[in-house]
Design a protein around this motif. Sequence first.
Motif: not given
Length: 111
Positions: A46-49, A53-59
């Motif tokens: 969860i935290e990694q995702a 989502h907030h830093v590197a991969v917007p999708s």
Amino acid sequence: MSDDYQIDIPPSFFAVYTDARQRLCEPIAIVRARYELCEDLATHLIEQARLLHHVAVPSEDEILHRCRDGLLTVESGVSAAEATWVVRRLAELLNWRCPAFADVQELVQRQ
């Protein structure tokens, strides 16, 4: 001897270990252990995702696909069916829409 197991295994996970006739393919003790591992793994991701989502991969879709791709490696310690279940559970925990995944056999044929 009573069965004092307190954790409810969802039908979606039982489906990972059920054959066409709806019978378990592994002893219930193994299914329970694998469920606990997969549920813990989904929770751990969860935290990694969220960070991705907030830093590197917007999708969200891309993040879930990347997680599944990582879990499909031998080193992950989970089967292909378990990998898909873990990512679907991760999407559920994050309240994200879960993408459709290519069949594992299809992925193997493309490589």
